[in-house]
Motif scaffolding. Structure first.
Motif, PDB file in Angstrom:
ATOM      1  N   ASP A 255       0.083  -0.448 -19.058  1.00  0.00           N
ATOM      2  CA  ASP A 255      -0.032   0.554 -20.125  1.00  0.00           C
ATOM      3  C   ASP A 255      -0.093  -0.120 -21.497  1.00  0.00           C
ATOM      4  N   ARG A 256       0.661  -1.192 -21.671  1.00  0.00           N
ATOM      5  CA  ARG A 256       0.642  -1.892 -22.957  1.00  0.00           C
ATOM      6  C   ARG A 256      -0.711  -2.551 -23.206  1.00  0.00           C
ATOM      7  N   LEU A 257      -1.269  -3.107 -22.127  1.00  0.00           N
ATOM      8  CA  LEU A 257      -2.587  -3.736 -22.271  1.00  0.00           C
ATOM      9  C   LEU A 257      -3.671  -2.705 -22.548  1.00  0.00           C
ATOM     10  N   LEU A 258      -3.607  -1.573 -21.876  1.00  0.00           N
ATOM     11  CA  LEU A 258      -4.603  -0.528 -22.097  1.00  0.00           C
ATOM     12  C   LEU A 258      -4.540  -0.004 -23.527  1.00  0.00           C
TER      13      LEU A 258
ATOM     14  N   PRO B   8     -10.907   2.604 -26.948  1.00  0.00           N
ATOM     15  CA  PRO B   8     -11.038   3.750 -26.033  1.00  0.00           C
ATOM     16  C   PRO B   8     -12.225   3.652 -25.103  1.00  0.00           C
ATOM     17  N   GLU B   9     -13.400   3.174 -25.622  1.00  0.00           N
ATOM     18  CA  GLU B   9     -14.597   3.162 -24.781  1.00  0.00           C
ATOM     19  C   GLU B   9     -14.508   2.122 -23.665  1.00  0.00           C
TER      20      GLU B   9
ATOM     21  N   ALA C 135     -12.942   0.897 -17.749  1.00  0.00           N
ATOM     22  CA  ALA C 135     -13.306  -0.325 -17.033  1.00  0.00           C
ATOM     23  C   ALA C 135     -12.116  -1.266 -16.924  1.00  0.00           C
ATOM     24  N   LEU C 136     -11.355  -1.385 -18.016  1.00  0.00           N
ATOM     25  CA  LEU C 136     -10.185  -2.253 -17.989  1.00  0.00           C
ATOM     26  C   LEU C 136      -9.118  -1.724 -17.033  1.00  0.00           C
TER      27      LEU C 136
ATOM     28  N   ARG D  25      -9.767 -11.554 -23.323  1.00  0.00           N
ATOM     29  CA  ARG D  25     -11.020 -10.800 -23.196  1.00  0.00           C
ATOM     30  C   ARG D  25     -11.157  -9.792 -24.332  1.00  0.00           C
ATOM     31  N   ILE D  26     -10.073  -9.064 -24.593  1.00  0.00           N
ATOM     32  CA  ILE D  26     -10.128  -8.057 -25.661  1.00  0.00           C
ATOM     33  C   ILE D  26     -10.428  -8.707 -26.997  1.00  0.00           C
TER      34      ILE D  26
END
Length: 278
Positions: A89-92, A97-98, A102-103, A264-265
């Motif tokens: 949840d922290r990574l998301l 948002p878009e 996928a993540l 990646r982000i």
């Protein structure tokens, strides 16, 4: 100071103080009833002593250990899953948002694989621990059962003695009633006085035996409960050790995954996604 009943109690209940055949018969009947009652209570206690060691009860004991072990496994596994979910949840929350769908799919796949490894290790540990704990539990139960069987054999004659006394008193009561009414013949009073003395001593001893058997039955139940709790503690301790062994690798895997995702982000944000982190 011993308790003493009023004088009239003995006057109305003691067969040795009976003045007529009717009074004697009426006072003998309660003696037989008391002997039957204490014998019944002794037999019930012996049955209660034996009950936890019957086949169905032992099976239920092991089944109970299995259920509690499964509950401990579920709780520990859920806690580990919760930790991984918190990281996800922290990574998301860090992703745009878009890109979250996928993540999310990528994280779920990676975390599911890791969780499967953890669950398999914990499940195997739980199974082995339950087997070991159940063996110790059944061994202790068998040892306790042998001790209880010895106690039963020791006490059973007392219950039979009470029934034998009731039979003697009932037999005398029948002969007394057969004499009809009037004063008590000397031979009957002699036999009644002798039997009343025997009854006083026997009933007092059997009541003491009943009390002592009850205390031993309670001690046996407590010991059985303690053996059950010790078995559960053995399983939970094994789980705790396994979690401690798993923790470093599990934390490393989650940390590597988090590092990959954050890299990646960050790279996606700069518009340059290296092949090594895709």
């Amino acid at each position: 100071m011993p308790h003493v009943f009023p004088e009239w109690v003995a006057e109305l209940t003691d067969p040795r103080r009976a003045r007529t055949l009717e009074e004697l018969a009426d006072r003998l009947v309660p003696l037989a009833e008391q002997a039957v009652d204490v014998s019944r209570r002794l037999q019930e206690q012996l049955a209660d002593l034996n009950a936890p060691f019957e086949t169905d009860a032992l099976r239920a004991l092991v089944d109970g250990l299995q259920r509690r072990a499964e509950g401990a496994f579920t709780e520990v596994n859920a806690e580990i899953e919760g930790t991984a979910r918190t990281r996800m949840d922290r990574l998301l929350a860090s992703e745009r948002p878009e890109g979250r769908d996928a993540l999310r799919a990528e994280l779920i796949e990676a975390l599911t694989g890791q969780q499967r490894v953890v669950a398999e290790r914990l499940s195997a540990c739980t199974g082995t621990a339950v087997q070991n704990a159940a063996k110790v539990l059944l061994d202790r139960t068998a040892e306790l059962a042998r001790s209880v069987a010895g106690l039963v054999q020791q006490v059973l004659p007392a219950a039979q003695e009470g029934l034998a006394l009731a039979g003697r008193v009932s037999g005398l009561t029948g002969r007394v009633r057969a004499q009809g009414r009037g004063g008590v013949p000397r031979w009957i009073m002699t036999e009644a006085a002798e039997l009343a003395g025997v009854a006083d001593e026997t009933l007092a001893r059997l009541e003491l035996e009943w009390s002592m058997t009850g205390a031993r039955a309670a001690a046996a139940r407590t010991a059985l409960r303690a053996a059950e709790e010790a078995a559960v503690s053995e399983v939970t301790a094994a789980l705790a050790r396994e979690v401690a062994d798993l923790a470093p690798e599990h934390i490393r895997v989650l940390g590597d995954l988090e590092h990959r995702v954050l890299t990646r982000i960050a790279t996606e944000s700069s518009g340059d996604l290296p092949e090594s982190v895709r």
